[in-house]
Design a protein around this motif. Structure first.
Motif, short mmCIF file in Angstrom:
data_model
loop_
_atom_site.label_atom_id
_atom_site.label_comp_id
_atom_site.label_asym_id
_atom_site.label_seq_id
_atom_site.Cartn_x
_atom_site.Cartn_y
_atom_site.Cartn_z
N LEU A 1 11.28 8.67 -9.32
CA LEU A 1 10.77 9.37 -8.13
C LEU A 1 10.51 8.40 -6.98
CD1 LEU A 1 8.26 11.92 -9.73
CD2 LEU A 1 10.50 12.41 -8.73
N VAL A 2 9.90 7.26 -7.30
CA VAL A 2 9.59 6.28 -6.25
C VAL A 2 10.87 5.70 -5.67
CG1 VAL A 2 8.52 4.04 -5.78
CG2 VAL A 2 7.32 5.73 -7.16
N TRP A 3 11.84 5.42 -6.51
CA TRP A 3 13.11 4.89 -6.00
C TRP A 3 13.82 5.94 -5.14
CZ3 TRP A 3 15.65 1.58 -3.79
CH2 TRP A 3 17.04 1.49 -3.79
N LEU A 4 13.79 7.19 -5.57
CA LEU A 4 14.48 8.23 -4.82
C LEU A 4 13.87 8.42 -3.43
CD1 LEU A 4 16.87 10.09 -5.21
CD2 LEU A 4 15.32 11.84 -6.08
N LEU A 5 12.54 8.41 -3.35
CA LEU A 5 11.94 8.61 -2.03
C LEU A 5 12.19 7.40 -1.12
CD1 LEU A 5 8.92 7.29 -1.05
CD2 LEU A 5 8.23 8.40 -3.16
N ASN A 6 12.23 6.21 -1.70
CA ASN A 6 12.50 5.02 -0.88
C ASN A 6 13.96 4.92 -0.48
OD1 ASN A 6 10.08 3.03 -0.46
ND2 ASN A 6 9.79 3.90 -2.49
N LEU A 7 14.86 5.24 -1.41
CA LEU A 7 16.27 5.17 -1.03
C LEU A 7 16.60 6.21 0.02
CD1 LEU A 7 18.45 7.51 -2.26
CD2 LEU A 7 17.83 6.43 -4.41
N TYR A 8 15.88 7.34 0.00
CA TYR A 8 16.11 8.35 1.03
C TYR A 8 15.70 7.80 2.40
CZ TYR A 8 17.71 13.10 1.65
OH TYR A 8 18.48 14.19 1.96
N ASN A 9 14.63 7.02 2.40
CA ASN A 9 14.21 6.36 3.64
C ASN A 9 15.27 5.36 4.09
OD1 ASN A 9 12.92 4.46 5.44
ND2 ASN A 9 10.95 5.29 4.81
N TRP B 1 0.83 -1.21 0.00
CA TRP B 1 0.00 0.00 0.00
C TRP B 1 0.86 1.26 0.00
CZ3 TRP B 1 -4.34 -1.25 -1.79
CH2 TRP B 1 -4.98 -2.42 -1.41
N ARG B 2 1.98 1.20 0.71
CA ARG B 2 2.91 2.34 0.67
C ARG B 2 3.44 2.55 -0.74
NH1 ARG B 2 5.28 -0.06 5.24
NH2 ARG B 2 7.24 -0.39 4.09
N LEU B 3 3.80 1.44 -1.40
CA LEU B 3 4.34 1.54 -2.76
C LEU B 3 3.29 2.09 -3.72
CD1 LEU B 3 6.87 0.96 -4.42
CD2 LEU B 3 5.93 -1.31 -4.94
N LEU B 4 2.05 1.65 -3.58
CA LEU B 4 0.98 2.17 -4.41
C LEU B 4 0.80 3.67 -4.20
CD1 LEU B 4 -1.36 1.65 -6.39
CD2 LEU B 4 -2.82 1.15 -4.41
N ALA B 5 0.85 4.10 -2.95
CA ALA B 5 0.74 5.53 -2.64
C ALA B 5 1.90 6.31 -3.23
CB ALA B 5 0.68 5.73 -1.12
N HIS B 6 3.09 5.72 -3.19
CA HIS B 6 4.26 6.40 -3.75
C HIS B 6 4.12 6.60 -5.25
CE1 HIS B 6 6.79 4.77 -0.13
NE2 HIS B 6 5.98 5.75 0.20
N PHE B 7 3.63 5.59 -5.96
CA PHE B 7 3.45 5.74 -7.41
C PHE B 7 2.34 6.74 -7.72
CE2 PHE B 7 6.04 1.90 -8.07
CZ PHE B 7 6.76 2.29 -9.19
#
Length: 324
Positions: free
Chosen positions: A127-135, A84-90
Motif C-alpha cells: 500500500l505504501v509503495w503504491l501510494l508513493n509510486l502514484y505520486n 514523517w510522510r512515510l510514517l503517516a503512510h504506514f
C-alpha cells in the motif's frame, strides 16, 4: 469542484513553478486532486448505505485515503519531511488493513496461501509503495487521471465478471471523480493534481485491490495487472537509481514516461499511449485472470514483460541527457 480548487490555488499563489526537473514550462496551480478526494469521500457513505460497499471497506477507504490526502494537502501548502510522510503512510496502511481484516490469502497456482502476519506486513509495504509510486508517476498532464479511470473501470468489470456487480460501484465512483478532474488536467493542464490527489488515488486503489482479493483471491493479481504501467515504470526507475547510489527521495525526471514526453515534445501522445496500453493490453489479461482462465502470477509475467521492455527502451531510471 476542480474549478473552485483552481480559483483557491490561484488566490493563494499555490503554483508549481517550472525548474530544471519539471516536465512543464509555465507556472500552473496545483492541488486540484482535492476535488477527487472530496467527491470520492462523499460518494463512499452513499454506496455503503445502499449496500454497494461493505461498511468495513468504507472505514478502510475513508480513513486511510482521507489521512493520506490530508498529509499531502499540508505538504502541498508547505513541506513535511520525508520521514514523517512515510510514517503517516504506514499508519494509513495499518488502519486500512485493520478494517479489512489483514491481508487476503494469496492465490498461487490453484492454491490459497495464508501468510498471516508476514502477509499483513507485505500488504502494508504494498500500500505504501503504491501510494508513493502514484505520486512519482503524476508528472505529466493527464497520466494519473487516465490510469485511475482505466483501473477503476477495469476493477468494476472484474466484479461484474465474478458475479458481484454491486461491488463495482466503488471503483466506478473513483473513476468518475478522476474523470471530472481530467477535464481540467487533460493536456495542456490547467491545474495539477498535487500530492493530496495522487497519494489518495494510490492508497485507495491499493485498498480496493485488497478488498477485491477478499471477495475473490485471484483478483489481487488482476488489479496488479491493471496497475502495470505505473508499477513497472516506477519500480524499474527506483531500482536503477538505487543501484547508482542516488537519493531516491529527491525530485528527478528519469521515469520512462518523462523520457518519452521529452522525446515526443508533448505530453498528450504519452498519456494516450498509457490509456491504450491499459485498455487493449492490460485489461484483457486482467479479465482472463479474473475469470480463472490463467494463473495470476503467469498473467502478471505475461502482462509485465512487454512493459519492462518498453520502459527500458525509454530509459527508465537513467539520467536526462539534457539535464545539467
Amino acid at each position: 469542484m476542480t474549478g473552485l480548487v483552481r480559483r483557491y490555488a490561484l488566490a493563494r499563489s499555490i503554483l508549481d513553478v517550472p525548474n530544471a526537473r519539471s516536465s512543464h514550462t509555465a507556472p500552473t496551480p496545483r492541488g486540484g486532486g482535492v476535488a477527487i478526494v472530496l467527491a470520492t469521500l462523499a460518494a463512499l457513505p452513499v454506496l455503503a448505505a445502499a449496500g454497494s460497499l461493505p461498511w468495513d471497506a468504507l472505514w478502510a477507504l475513508a480513513g486511510a485515503g482521507g489521512f493520506v490526502a490530508l498529509v499531502g494537502f499540508l505538504d502541498d501548502h508547505g513541506h513535511i519531511a520525508a520521514r514523517w510522510r512515510l510514517l503517516a503512510h504506514f499508519a494509513a496502511a495499518a488502519w486500512a488493513l485493520a478494517w479489512l481484516g489483514g491481508a487476503p490469502p494469496l492465490h498461487l497456482f490453484g492454491s490459497e496461501i495464508d501468510l498471516g502476519w508476514l502477509g499483513a506486513a507485505l500488504a502494508a509495504v504494498y500500500l505504501v509503495w503504491l501510494l508513493n509510486l502514484y505520486n512519482f508517476m503524476d508528472g505529466i498532464d493527464g497520466i494519473a487521471s487516465v490510469e485511475a479511470i482505466a483501473v477503476g473501470v477495469g476493477g468494476a468489470l472484474l466484479y461484474a465478471l465474478t458475479g458481484q456487480p454491486g461491488l463495482a460501484m466503488a471503483p466506478l465512483a473513483l473513476a468518475a471523480a478522476a474523470g471530472g478532474f481530467l477535464l481540467w488536467n487533460f493536456p495542456p493542464a490547467r491545474i495539477f493534481m498535487g500530492d493530496a490527489g495522487s497519494g489518495f488515488l494510490g492508497i485507495v486503489l491499493g485498498v480496493l485491490s485488497l478488498q477485491a482479493a477478499w471477495q475473490a483471491p485471484q483478483l489481487l493479481w488482476s488489479w496488479a495487472i491493471l496497475l502495470g504501467v505505473f508499477v513497472v515504470d516506477a519500480t524499474l526507475t527506483l531500482l536503477r537509481r538505487l543501484l547508482r547510489g542516488e537519493k531516491v527521495y529527491e525530485a528527478h525526471r528519469s521515469h520512462a514516461y518523462q523520457h518519452a514526453s521529452r522525446r515526443f515534445g508533448r505530453h498528450l501522445p504519452v498519456t494516450l499511449a498509457v490509456a491504450a496500453i491499459d485498455l487493449f493490453w492490460l485489461l484483457p489479461i486482467a479479465l482472463w485472470v479474473g475469470a480463472g482462465g490463467l494463473d495470476g502470477l503467469l498473467g502478471v509475467v505475461l502482462a509485465y514483460l512487454p512493459l519492462i521492455t518498453l520502459a527500458l527502451k525509454f530509459r527508465a531510471g537513467m539520467p536526462d541527457s539534457r539535464a545539467g
